[in-house]
Design an enzyme around this catalytic site. Sequence first.
Site, PDB file in Angstrom:
ATOM      1  N   HIS A 168      -5.006   0.885  11.551  1.00  0.00           N
ATOM      2  CA  HIS A 168      -4.662  -0.148  12.330  1.00  0.00           C
ATOM      3  C   HIS A 168      -5.853  -0.891  12.676  1.00  0.00           C
ATOM      4  O   HIS A 168      -6.801  -0.348  13.152  1.00  0.00           O
ATOM      5  CB  HIS A 168      -4.011   0.110  13.710  1.00  0.00           C
ATOM      6  CG  HIS A 168      -3.592  -1.146  14.329  1.00  0.00           C
ATOM      7  ND1 HIS A 168      -3.941  -2.349  14.348  1.00  0.00           N
ATOM      8  CD2 HIS A 168      -2.248  -1.615  14.782  1.00  0.00           C
ATOM      9  CE1 HIS A 168      -3.336  -3.428  15.251  1.00  0.00           C
ATOM     10  NE2 HIS A 168      -2.287  -2.595  15.447  1.00  0.00           N
ATOM     11  N   ASN A 191     -10.309  -3.175   1.912  1.00  0.00           N
ATOM     12  CA  ASN A 191     -10.097  -2.969   0.422  1.00  0.00           C
ATOM     13  C   ASN A 191     -11.366  -2.902  -0.496  1.00  0.00           C
ATOM     14  O   ASN A 191     -12.224  -2.812  -0.060  1.00  0.00           O
ATOM     15  CB  ASN A 191      -9.313  -4.600  -0.195  1.00  0.00           C
ATOM     16  CG  ASN A 191      -7.953  -4.657   0.618  1.00  0.00           C
ATOM     17  OD1 ASN A 191      -7.340  -3.728   0.711  1.00  0.00           O
ATOM     18  ND2 ASN A 191      -7.599  -6.001   1.121  1.00  0.00           N
ATOM     19  N   TYR A 243       0.435  -4.717  11.724  1.00  0.00           N
ATOM     20  CA  TYR A 243       0.304  -3.215  11.801  1.00  0.00           C
ATOM     21  C   TYR A 243       1.215  -2.466  12.801  1.00  0.00           C
ATOM     22  O   TYR A 243       1.632  -1.394  12.309  1.00  0.00           O
ATOM     23  CB  TYR A 243      -1.407  -2.815  11.736  1.00  0.00           C
ATOM     24  CG  TYR A 243      -1.995  -3.070  10.470  1.00  0.00           C
ATOM     25  CD1 TYR A 243      -2.267  -1.768   9.605  1.00  0.00           C
ATOM     26  CD2 TYR A 243      -2.118  -4.194   9.967  1.00  0.00           C
ATOM     27  CE1 TYR A 243      -2.848  -2.018   8.376  1.00  0.00           C
ATOM     28  CE2 TYR A 243      -2.858  -4.582   8.548  1.00  0.00           C
ATOM     29  CZ  TYR A 243      -2.981  -3.364   8.026  1.00  0.00           C
ATOM     30  OH  TYR A 243      -3.630  -3.673   6.684  1.00  0.00           O
ATOM     31  N   HIS A 247       0.950  -1.292   0.074  1.00  0.00           N
ATOM     32  CA  HIS A 247      -0.026  -0.135  -0.251  1.00  0.00           C
ATOM     33  C   HIS A 247       0.983   1.394  -0.073  1.00  0.00           C
ATOM     34  O   HIS A 247       0.545   2.324   0.452  1.00  0.00           O
ATOM     35  CB  HIS A 247      -0.864  -0.096   1.392  1.00  0.00           C
ATOM     36  CG  HIS A 247      -1.917  -1.070   1.227  1.00  0.00           C
ATOM     37  ND1 HIS A 247      -2.988  -1.028   0.448  1.00  0.00           N
ATOM     38  CD2 HIS A 247      -1.781  -2.307   1.799  1.00  0.00           C
ATOM     39  CE1 HIS A 247      -3.797  -2.240   0.769  1.00  0.00           C
ATOM     40  NE2 HIS A 247      -3.058  -2.941   1.543  1.00  0.00           N
TER      41      HIS A 247
END
Length: 709
Positions: free
Chosen positions: A339, A148, A362, A75
């Site tokens: 997160h 997503n 994360y 990402h």
Amino acid sequence: MEETPQSENPKLRDLEKNILKHEESAMTTDQGLKINDDHNSLKAGDRGPSLLEDFILREKITHFDHERIPERIVHARGSGAHGVFKLHESLNKYTKAKLFSEVGKEVPVFVRFSTVAGSKGSTDLARDVRGFSVKFYTEEGNYDLVGNNIPVFFIQDAMNFPDLVHAVKPEPHNEIPQAASAHDTFWDFISLMPESMHMIMWAMSDRGIPRSLRMMEGFGVHTFRFINENNQSTFVKFHWKPKLGVHSVVWDEAQKISGKDSDFHKRDLWNAIESGDFPEWELGVQLIAEEDEHKFDFDILDATKLIPESEVPVHLVGTMTLNRNPDNFFAETEQVAFHPGHLIPGIDFTNDPLLQGRLFSYTDTQLSRLGSPNFHEIPINRSINPIRNNQRDAHMRMQINKGAVSYHPNTIDGGCPFQAMMKDGGFHSHEERIDAKKIRNRSKSFMDHFSQARLFYNSQTKTEQQHIINALQFELSKVERPHIRENTVNQLTNIDLKMAQEVAKVLGIRVPENRVAPVNESKPAGADESHYASEVRDPKTKSDDALSIIKNVKNASKSRKIAFISIGNHTAEKLKSISNQLEEAGSKLKVVSSQLGSLKSREGHEVKVDETLFNTASVLYDAVIIGDESRSGKEILNNGKVKEFVMDAFNHCKPILVLSDSKTFIEEMGFPCCKNELKSAEELYIDTTTEGFLRSLSKHRHWDREELI
């Protein structure tokens, strides 16, 4: 006449304000020292050596040397925007989260969209999953819905995530290819992991190449829990539904856009917000009662599965509007830290093994990327709820804690900060009964790897199925090792044999005649083969229209960009009429000609030229109007750039309006489908009236034209 005192003289007062403003804008060092000269370093004489004592130079250079932070492992390339979320229907029956309980309240949000595989410098139009993450700044703390644009994932367990990312990233021996999955290591991994087949269908579909970030869905991917005031749990799946509908481009177009404008999605989002075309999504939830957890023919904790909307409808409860661009890309879009473990009371986790692993990953990556456990103090990450705890110090600490106490329990500071009662909003993890042995294993309920891949493929239109076949042919044609191509095709036979055969035909490998038993290398060494054997069966739900883009097209006119091509043979009245009608439909007309400046109509009226045939391309527009109104249309088609522009629009199935004689225009264009016979404008889906063109625009594309090409 007496002179007005300075304090009352408007001109002098404005001058004083400007001086004060100038003083406030004076350049300073990081410590606030005003700088007199920011262009010349301190030297020993005009031509002498620079002096080490030049602390202003050292500060400026040192900051520059360290202004890059490690990019995200995945990402890395992203776009962000600020906005608000407004709840329309309370969910307090299911959750005590105030975010989803107080109807009408607006909550600030920051959203980051991203590609996954490529680096920061890659293209927006790579075939890839898109990240869709939302940070809600609530009074109960920050809540991050990390998702997503595809509702499922490649793998079931986070243990496989490093392998997946290593496989899809550029190959380590030559760092090739960038931002692409069309290479050996990715498909080698995929061919050995049947659990990835459902995600592959989505990634190879048109979902992998969206028209705009504003025109794609978002999904929470995992199954989460809502917890209400009575501590009752309800399973929940999150959906973002774009009000503009879901739209895509075609693969040839995507590749050309990458060359013409690699920032296409980033620019599109920025310009839409700047012009007031604020993107909107409706938030929807699928709710599953605790007692219904096992009623499906799949495991709802399996991240490679979705819950069909035909079985559990998506209930729309609120609207998110993005209405402000970031003030600084680095400070906000680059430093924002999402997160899945950033929760608020009323929302909790499930035992999804992919989600559980992400909770560790994360935090670990934020520490590495942002350099300190204090990343939560960066303004874009800062909670609007005051931070009160006993955590102290470390790099880049910004909060100044007063007093002698940094521990709990204590008496010196009256026990503060104290633990919050549940009734006062204290977070309490869901009390789920667990009675099990510690074991490295995977549930048998996770072993169905093909039924939902088949569901997705069966739900597509004929056009969308062909796009998936074309994508697989392209991707696997880039794989150099024949055995990887063959292994992948063998896995595809378990989804649809005909699809697998079509893919195999162009790859120079054996075309399978029957379904091939799947290979599954996710099993542990020495594990029971029968336990890890992949199930191959039909899904309970055979088809679901919600999974198709084309079956759910919304009016695609709003915010579309239309090219009006002319070299001066148009009428001003017609141009004005078309422009007004398109503006009413929410579209934007751009005049394209041979050169910048102004263009004269046939009557001599001038119009501003927005783009030239040399600095733009058909792939950057949603539709094309040939503004030449001469009977033959030959003059404008003598320009090779115009012909290329129109041919691309035709091949990419875009709406085309021809204002000249359509029969002559079609003859002059020489479309590939018309070499032996001349087809009519209707047969080629070319419009000759503005009304017909607007209807075409509302459909997004003439996909049937692909059968002519």
